[in-house]
Design a protein around this motif. Sequence first.
Motif, mmCIF file in Angstrom:
data_model
loop_
_atom_site.group_PDB
_atom_site.id
_atom_site.type_symbol
_atom_site.label_atom_id
_atom_site.label_comp_id
_atom_site.label_asym_id
_atom_site.label_seq_id
_atom_site.Cartn_x
_atom_site.Cartn_y
_atom_site.Cartn_z
ATOM 1 N N ILE A 136 0.043 -9.534 -7.565
ATOM 2 C CA ILE A 136 1.268 -10.070 -8.169
ATOM 3 C C ILE A 136 1.250 -9.814 -9.672
ATOM 4 N N GLU A 137 0.098 -10.048 -10.305
ATOM 5 C CA GLU A 137 0.000 -9.849 -11.750
ATOM 6 C C GLU A 137 0.205 -8.389 -12.147
ATOM 7 N N ILE A 138 -0.360 -7.462 -11.386
ATOM 8 C CA ILE A 138 -0.176 -6.037 -11.688
ATOM 9 C C ILE A 138 1.311 -5.687 -11.610
ATOM 10 N N ALA A 139 1.957 -6.111 -10.526
ATOM 11 C CA ALA A 139 3.376 -5.806 -10.345
ATOM 12 C C ALA A 139 4.226 -6.470 -11.430
ATOM 13 N N GLU A 140 3.893 -7.699 -11.811
ATOM 14 C CA GLU A 140 4.639 -8.386 -12.874
ATOM 15 C C GLU A 140 4.466 -7.688 -14.215
ATOM 16 N N ASN A 141 3.270 -7.206 -14.497
ATOM 17 C CA ASN A 141 3.037 -6.492 -15.752
ATOM 18 C C ASN A 141 3.844 -5.197 -15.814
ATOM 19 N N LEU A 153 -3.409 2.281 -12.245
ATOM 20 C CA LEU A 153 -2.859 1.035 -11.702
ATOM 21 C C LEU A 153 -2.709 1.116 -10.190
ATOM 22 N N ALA A 154 -2.214 2.248 -9.708
ATOM 23 C CA ALA A 154 -2.045 2.423 -8.268
ATOM 24 C C ALA A 154 -3.386 2.345 -7.556
ATOM 25 N N ASP A 155 -4.398 2.969 -8.134
ATOM 26 C CA ASP A 155 -5.737 2.947 -7.543
ATOM 27 C C ASP A 155 -6.265 1.515 -7.482
ATOM 28 N N GLN A 156 -6.149 0.777 -8.584
ATOM 29 C CA GLN A 156 -6.629 -0.612 -8.619
ATOM 30 C C GLN A 156 -5.875 -1.483 -7.623
ATOM 31 N N ALA A 157 -4.551 -1.337 -7.598
ATOM 32 C CA ALA A 157 -3.737 -2.145 -6.696
ATOM 33 C C ALA A 157 -4.066 -1.827 -5.239
ATOM 34 N N GLN A 215 0.826 -1.208 0.000
ATOM 35 C CA GLN A 215 0.000 0.000 0.000
ATOM 36 C C GLN A 215 0.865 1.265 0.000
ATOM 37 N N ARG A 216 1.914 1.275 0.816
ATOM 38 C CA ARG A 216 2.809 2.435 0.865
ATOM 39 C C ARG A 216 3.527 2.633 -0.466
ATOM 40 N N PHE A 217 3.959 1.545 -1.070
ATOM 41 C CA PHE A 217 4.672 1.595 -2.345
ATOM 42 C C PHE A 217 3.793 2.223 -3.425
ATOM 43 N N TRP A 218 2.559 1.714 -3.565
ATOM 44 C CA TRP A 218 1.662 2.254 -4.584
ATOM 45 C C TRP A 218 1.233 3.680 -4.251
ATOM 46 N N SER A 219 1.149 4.012 -2.968
ATOM 47 C CA SER A 219 0.827 5.377 -2.581
ATOM 48 C C SER A 219 1.922 6.338 -3.054
ATOM 49 N N MET A 220 3.187 5.928 -2.923
ATOM 50 C CA MET A 220 4.295 6.760 -3.398
ATOM 51 C C MET A 220 4.248 6.922 -4.916
ATOM 52 N N ILE A 221 3.906 5.833 -5.605
ATOM 53 C CA ILE A 221 3.816 5.893 -7.068
ATOM 54 C C ILE A 221 2.693 6.841 -7.479
ATOM 55 N N MET A 222 1.562 6.745 -6.797
ATOM 56 C CA MET A 222 0.441 7.625 -7.118
ATOM 57 C C MET A 222 0.827 9.079 -6.885
ATOM 58 N N LYS A 223 1.454 9.351 -5.758
ATOM 59 C CA LYS A 223 1.845 10.719 -5.434
ATOM 60 C C LYS A 223 2.841 11.251 -6.468
ATOM 61 N N ALA A 224 3.815 10.438 -6.838
ATOM 62 C CA ALA A 224 4.824 10.869 -7.807
ATOM 63 C C ALA A 224 4.208 11.176 -9.169
#
Length: 120
Positions: free
Chosen positions: A106-111, A83-87, A55-64
């Motif tokens: 896992i699939e989202i991150a692998e893609n 993607l961040a929202d879905q994840a 959650q923290r990782f995708w939050s940083m991606i969304m913010k960036a």
Amino acid sequence: MMFHPAIRAYQSVTATSMSDRETEAVCFRMLVEELEAASVDADSAARERVLAKHQRFWSMIMKANTLDNGHATEDERKLFIRLADQAQRYGIQAILDPKLTLMPLIEIAENVLAGLETVP
């Protein structure tokens, strides 16, 4: 011109350091590994730790990607925000329901990882 040894050392390190894309790929590779481990581990505390990190990782991606720094197109930024929202939405469901599979995360991150590794 004479350079201080620290400057030479810094230049040496930066010349061989990873690019932003390589760094992002390493982060996603680590995320995939941790999610895969948590998906087969019966330890609920380990699963919760990985999901909190997710959650923290995708939050940083969304913010960036909400900021236009000139490195990505608007379409790319929108894609990453989506993607961040879905994840994150699925991550919240997985936190609330310990029986829920982590495979979609896992699939989202692998893609994303595959995209980072194939684009020069």
